[in-house]
Enzyme design. Structure first.
Site, PDB file in Angstrom:
ATOM      1  N   LEU A   1       0.832  -1.201   0.000  1.00 28.29           N
ATOM      2  CA  LEU A   1       0.000   0.000   0.000  1.00 28.29           C
ATOM      3  C   LEU A   1       0.869   1.255   0.000  1.00 28.29           C
ATOM      4  O   LEU A   1       1.896   1.333   0.702  1.00 28.29           O
ATOM      5  CB  LEU A   1      -0.927   0.005   1.225  1.00 28.29           C
TER       6      LEU A   1
ATOM      7  N   ASP B   1       1.325  -3.836   5.744  1.00 26.67           N
ATOM      8  CA  ASP B   1       0.440  -3.414   4.665  1.00 26.67           C
ATOM      9  C   ASP B   1       0.823  -4.086   3.355  1.00 26.67           C
ATOM     10  O   ASP B   1       0.623  -3.543   2.267  1.00 26.67           O
ATOM     11  CB  ASP B   1       0.481  -1.894   4.503  1.00 26.67           C
TER      12      ASP B   1
END
Length: 599
Positions: A476, A518
């Site tokens: 991300l 992430d």
């Protein structure tokens, strides 16, 4: 069958006795209808042949009743010779005339064995012959050894004699009887004893059979039934005179009290048996309390029959037996409605006994005629009742056995169902635990362990099928500022939303997983080409790039995606490393884009 014996009668042929007879005859002998007895005269019923005289005080002597003006009445004025429960003494008079050519012996029998004392005064030209019988007379002192009052009558050819019977009894004055030849009496007596032997044989067989069942099964109703049968058998023995003949021949004064005591005790035990058989404590709790009260009342009645005058004790016996039978019959009808095991046969059995008890009670109170049916109604009804109760016990036991087996089968089925449910629950729990072990707790995606296993299997399938497999590594962009600005809890919500979108935009056959933090991975099998793999990655990138609205806030994250392709020749670690390198190339090229790893 008792021995045919004739104790010597008291032949009063002394001079004072002759003078007394001559004086009475000279005083004006009454002319009465005589019973004529020839060689072949059949059995004669006393009803219609005898005259009767009631002596309520019991003070009349033989001389009083031999007077010409003695208030005798013909028996034809009555329905029969059953006088019921009355005080005092009853005198019977029977004139006889022998038309036989030879000396003949006749026997006079009164058919009711429970008469206390019967005195016979056989008056003739030679004087007065006296003899006595009855259930209070010791068996050895009776005129003829028999269960009933029986007397020998000896008649010379053409002789006239007059029989005077003085009957004293605290029980029912049932004076029906017959006069028959010695041969006819022997046949009649043998049949009577045979019938009673069969009756008691049935009772003994049923009692022993049910006693053995109790010893084998330990079921209380069987013992209650045997106790009730024993007490009832004692009452029947007393009623028909066999008890005084064979069991308590020396206890003559108590012989007439044995009937009320034993029959009232049988009524008490019948209620005890009914409570046990019908299990009223379980099926009819309120009725059971009433039956307990009835037991206490009948127990008091048993004690009362020991101390009350015999006549009152006999009346109490009849009322107690009738009340107990009616109550148990009504209870059994209610139990039939509740489908209590064996209740139908129990009700039918008590209906038989009730019929016999009602007939006996009505005859004792002189409300119905005295005949064979009413005289032996208790034996007939009780015999049928005992047989039906034995069947009822067997039916009840079989029904309870069937119910226990059905309950056992039901318990086994319930237990099997519970085991199955528990097994399924354990399997489900194990499966759930297995899933949790392979699942990321925050996003619900596959974790690193599950990814490693799945990827190895997917590589094997790809190699075997010669198909193209793509591994996308997703990192991300811009997630750290969101986490720092809004907190880790909000950041977790963003990660959960990212996982939901990944499941939405990948194919159903693809596996999304979370490596940690992430970083995410998507494994795509059976990819047609490198361009097709990049298209899949771009669609996922567009889905992730859409703004997210969480807790009233709008946030937006991008992603850098690296794609590695293989036909199953690399191992899982190398393939992820290639995808990771491509992902870093995407970040280096400006982020929020897809980069294909070069071989």
């Amino acid at each position: 069958m008792p021995a045919n014996r004739r104790p010597t009668a008291d032949f009063s042929v002394s001079l004072p006795g002759l003078l007394m007879v001559l004086c009475l005859l000279l005083a004006g002998p009454a002319v009465h209808a005589e019973m004529r007895l020839a060689e072949n005269t059949p059995t004669q019923d006393l009803y219609g042949q005898v005259d009767f005289l009631a002596d309520p005080q019991g003070t009349s002597s033989l001389a009083d009743v031999m007077r010409n003006d003695a208030p005798f009445h013909t028996s034809l004025t009555r329905r029969d010779l059953s006088f019921g429960y009355i005080p005092g003494v009853i005198w019977l008079r029977l004139p006889l005339l022998s038309e036989a050519k030879h000396t003949r012996t006749w026997r006079l029998e009164l058919s009711y064995a429970s008469l206390d004392e019967v005195r016979l005064y056989d008056v003739g030209a030679d004087g007065i012959r006296q003899s006595r019988s009855g259930d209070t007379v010791p068996y050895a002192q009776r005129s003829v050894g028999h269960r009933n009052p029986v007397f020998d009558i000896v008649l010379q050819p053409g002789e006239r004699r007059t029989l005077y019977l003085r009957v004293d009894s605290r029980g029912s004055m049932t004076l029906s009887g017959t006069l028959m030849s010695l041969r006819d009496f022997e046949q009649h007596s043998q049949i009577g004893y045979l019938v009673h032997a069969i009756y008691f044989g049935v009772l003994i067989a049923l009692g022993l059979y049910n006693l053995l069942l109790f010893l084998a099964l330990r079921e209380r109703p069987f013992l209650s039934y045997v106790s009730f049968m024993f007490a009832f058998a004692l009452s029947v023995l007393s009623l028909n005179g066999l008890g005084a003949q064979y069991l308590w021949s020396q206890a003559a004064p108590w012989s007439n009290r044995m009937l009320p005591v034993s029959l009232t005790l049988a009524a008490l035990l019948s209620v005890v048996f009914a409570r046990s058989f019908l299990d009223t404590r379980q099926w009819l709790p309120r009725w059971d309390k009433g039956l307990l009260v009835l037991c206490a009342a009948i127990a008091a009645a048993v004690l009362a029959t020991i101390v009350l005058p015999v006549q009152r004790a006999l009346q109490l016996m009849s009322l107690t037996g009738l009340s107990a039978t009616l109550t148990l019959l009504l209870t059994s009808f209610v139990c039939v409605g509740y489908r209590v095991p064996g209740a139908r046969l129990f009700a039918l059995a008590w209906l038989m006994l009730l019929s016999g008890a009602v007939l006996l009670a009505l005859r004792n109170f002189a409300l119905i005629p005295s005949n064979f049916l009413t005289l032996y109604s208790m034996q007939i009804g009780s015999g049928l009742e005992m047989i039906l109760l034995s069947f009822a016990l067997a039916a009840r036991f079989n029904e309870l056995k069937r119910q226990r087996e059905a309950a056992l089968q039901l318990n086994e089925q319930v237990l099997a169902k519970r085991v199955t449910e528990r097994t399924q629950a354990l399997e489900h729990a194990n499966l759930r635990l297995s899933e949790l072990a392979m699942q990321d707790p925050l996003t619900g995606l596959a974790n690193r362990t599950a990814l490693q296993q799945y990827l190895e299997q997917a590589l094997a399938r790809s190699s075997r099928r010669n198909e193209l497999l793509a591994v996308m590594l997703i990192d991300l962009d811009g997630f750290k500022p969101i986490n720092d600005q809004h907190g880790h809890a909000f950041g977790d919500q963003v990660l959960a939303e990212v996982a939901r979108r990944m499941r939405q935009y990948v194919r159903d056959v693809d596996l999304p997983a979370r490596l940690g933090g992430d970083e995410f991975v998507v494994v795509c099998e059976n990819v047609q080409s490198a361009d097709a793999a990049q298209d899949l990655a771009r669609r996922l990138l567009e889905g992730l790039d859409t703004p997210m609205y969480l807790e009233g806030r709008a946030v937006r994250v991008g992603a850098s995606i690296g794609v590695a392709l293989t036909q199953g020749h690399e191992d899982a670690t190398d393939l992820i490393r290639l995808a990771d390198s491509a992902m870093y190339q995407a970040k280096a090229q400006g982020r929020n884009r897809v980069c294909l790893a070069q071989p």
